[in-house]
Design an enzyme around this catalytic site. Structure first.
Site: not given
Ligand code: BG6
Length: 488
Positions: A46, A147, A177, A181, A215, A234, A239, A339
Site C-alpha cells: 500500500r 496459514k 512451512h 523443514k 520461541e 497461529d 504447525h 512466545k
C-alpha cells in the site's frame, strides 16, 4: 521447462512474513542460481513508493536476515527482477493495473500470487483476482495461501468454497512451512527406512509423545494479526498438528502427495474429540507478562504496540490429545507452543515405557529415567537417543548415556523451509502442501477448545517472559513421572 511461471506477485510485500521469510528465501534461491532468468517479481503493497524506494527497503530488510552479508552482484541481479506495485487489496482498480503489468499470456506461462497477508484479507484478494480475470488461464496461475486457513471450521469451509468458485484445486497451494523443514521430512525416513524403529513405534512401547515449539521472540509488529489469532490458531492448529500427524501416521502406500495426505487425515480423524466439559483438563492457555530474555528486559504482551487493552489473547498454549486407533490408543500426545519462552527450540520428544522388571537394585526403578528419543527441529536438526549403560565399578549401577546424531555433515547445505516450498510452488510440485480435508479435520480437533475459550473471556493466566510457560502447564499430565522436556 515451459510451464514455469514468469511472474511472482507478493501481496503484503512490506509485511512481516515477506520481510522475515519470503524475501530472504528468494534471495538465497537467487544466490544459488535456482531462479529462472525470465522470472519477474512484483511487490504489491500500500505504501506510496517508487521502485527506487523499494530497492532501499529491500537492502535494509535483507541485511541481517540473510546468511552472510549481502553479495552485491547477487543483490543487483535480484533487485533487477523486482518492480513495486502500489495497490490497495480491497480496490479492484489496483488489480486491473496489476493485470496490465503482467506479461501477455503468449509471452509467458502464468503467475504465482502469494498471499502474505492477514487471513481476514484472503477473501478480498481472491475475489478481486477473479474480477479482473487473473484466475485464468486456470492451468497456469497459482495462488499460495498462508496459514491459518480460516479462523475456525466454519470460516475455513467458507474460504475453501470461495477459492473453488474461482480457482481449480490444482491452482491452490495451502502452505504450512513446517512441512518444508528438513527434520520433518527426515522423520519419514527415520520412521519408514529403519526396521529398528518401526516395531517400537506404538502403544506397547511408547509412554507418551511431546511436541514443543518454543520461541523467544514476542509478537514483533504483528499485533494487528496476532491479537485476533492467538497461539492456538497461529501455531497449534497447523504447525504442531502437522508434526503430530507425521509422528503418528501409518506408512503411506507411496511417497506421493495424496497417499501421504490420506494417512495424515486418518490420524486427525482418529483424534478423540474433546468434550466441552473436558476442555479444562485437555488444554491450557496463558499470556506473557514483562520479563527477561537473554538477560534483557522485554515488555509484556499487553504493553506491545497495537494490542487491545485487556486483551486475553493467548501467547502460550498446551494441549493433550489421544489418538484412538490400534497403534496409539491410550498414548497421550502433549503439544505446547509459546512466545517469549527462554530460547527458540522445536522438538519432538518420544518417551518410552519403563522396563517391566526391576533388576538393578542399586538404582531403584523410579530413579531410572526411561528411554527417550529426541528429535530436534530447531535450532539444530539432530537426534538424540537416551539409553542406559552400566556405571563402571563394582556395583550394578546404571547411568544414562546420550547418543547424539546431527543430521547434517558440516559441509552440507540445506535449503530453508521457505526456500524449499517457494521452489516447489514455482515448479508446480504440490506434495508438501495441504489438502483441504487435513485443514478441516485439524479445525474439528481444536474447535471445542476455541469455543470454550470464547465464552471464558474475563481472565487469562500469565507467565513472565523468559519462562517455559505457566507453572500449571504440568496439570495436563496423567502421572507423576511425566514432565515437560525443555532442553534437548
Ligand atoms: C509462523 C507463525 O507461522 O511461524 C509465527 O505465524 C512463528 O508466529 C513462525 O513465529 C515460526 O516459524 P519458524 O520457522 O521461524 O520457527
Amino acid at each position: 521447462a515451459d510451464n514455469l511461471p514468469c511472474s511472482f506477485v507478493i501481496f503484503g510485500a512490506t509485511g512481516n512474513l515477506a520481510s522475515n521469510k519470503l524475501l530472504p528465501a528468494l534471495y538465497h534461491l537467487e544466490a544459488a542460481g535456482r531462479l529462472a532468468e525470465s522470472l519477474t517479481i512484483i511487490a504489491f503493497a500500500r505504501r506510496d513508493w517508487t521502485t527506487e524506494n523499494w530497492r532501499e527497503h529491500m537492502r535494509e530488510t535483507l541485511d541481517g536476515k540473510i546468511k552472510g552479508s549481502l553479495d552485491t552482484p547477487v543483490f543487483e541481479r535480484f533487485i533487477a527482477r523486482f518492480s513495486y506495485h502500489k495497490g490497495d487489496l480491497n480496490d479492484v482498480a489496483s488489480y486491473r493495473a496489476l493485470a496490465e503489468r503482467l506479461p501477455p499470456e503468449s509471452a509467458c506461462s502464468g503467475a504465482v500470487f502469494y498471499l502474505a497477508i492477514k487471513p481476514a484479507e484472503f477473501g478480498a484478494v481472491i475475489q478481486n483476482l477473479e474480477a479482473v480475470g487473473l484466475n485464468k488461464p486456470r492451468g497456469l496461475h497459482r495462488v499460495v495461501i498462508e496459514k491459518p486457513f480460516g479462523e475456525d471450521l466454519e470460516s475455513a469451509q467458507m474460504l475453501n468454497r470461495l477459492l473453488h468458485q474461482y480457482f481449480d484445486e490444482e491452482q491452490v497451494y495451502r502452505i504450512d512451512h513446517f512441512l518444508g523443514k528438513e527434520t520433518v521430512q527426515n522423520l519419514l525416513v527415520f520412521r519408514f527406512a529403519n526396521t529398528l524403529i518401526e516395531p517400537l513405534w506404538n502403544r506397547n512401547f511408547i509412554d507418551h509423545v511431546q511436541i514443543t515449539v518454543a520461541e523467544s521472540i514476542g509478537i514483533e509488529d504483528r499485533a494487528d494479526y496476532y491479537d485476533r489469532a492467538g497461539a492456538l490458531r497461529d501455531m497449534l492448529q497447523n504447525h504442531l498438528m502437522q508434526l503430530l500427524t507425521v509422528v503418528a501416521m501409518e506408512p503411506p502406500a507411496a511417497l506421493e502427495a495424496d497417499a501421504l495426505q490420506d494417512e495424515k487425515v486418518k490420524v486427525l480423524r482418529s483424534i478423540r474429540p474433546i468434550a466441552k466439559r473436558a476442555v479444562h483438563a485437555h488444554a491450557l492457555r496463558a499470556q506473557y507478562t514483562h520479563g527477561k530474555i537473554d538477560g534483557k528486559p522485554v515488555v509484556g504482551y499487553q504493553q506491545e504496540e497495537n494490542v487491545e487493552p485487556n486483551s486475553i489473547t493467548e501467547t502460550f498454549v498446551a494441549a493433550k490429545f489421544y489418538i484412538d486407533n490400534w497403534r496409539w490408543r491410550g498414548v497421550p500426545f502433549f503439544l505446547r507452543t509459546g512466545k517469549r519462552m527462554p530460547h527458540q527450540t522445536s522438538m519432538i520428544a518420544i518417551r518410552f515405557r519403563h522396563p517391566p522388571q526391576q533388576l538393578f537394585r542399586e538404582t531403584p526403578l523410579e530413579t531410572i529415567d526411561p528411554n527417550w528419543i529426541l528429535l530436534s527441529i530447531q535450532p539444530d536438526e539432530s537426534m538424540r537417543m537416551e539409553i542406559h549403560v552400566k556405571q563402571p565399578g563394582l556395583d550394578m549401577d546404571t547411568r544414562l548415556m546420550q547418543m547424539n546424531a546431527s543430521f547434517l555433515k558440516t559441509d552440507e547445505q540445506t535449503l530453508d523451509a521457505y526456500e524449499t516450498l517457494l521452489l516447489d510452488v514455482i515448479e508446480g510440485d504440490r506434495s508438501l502442501f495441504l489438502r483441504f480435508d487435513e485443514i478441516e479435520w485439524a479445525w474439528r480437533v481444536v474447535d471445542p477448545i476455541l469455543n470454550h475459550w470464547a465464552v471464558e473471556r474475563e481472565y487469562i493466566p500469565t507467565y513472565a517472559a523468559g519462562n517455559w510457560g505457566p507453572a500449571d502447564a504440568n496439570r495436563l499430565f496423567d502421572s507423576d513421572d511425566q514432565v515437560w522436556r525443555n532442553e534437548l
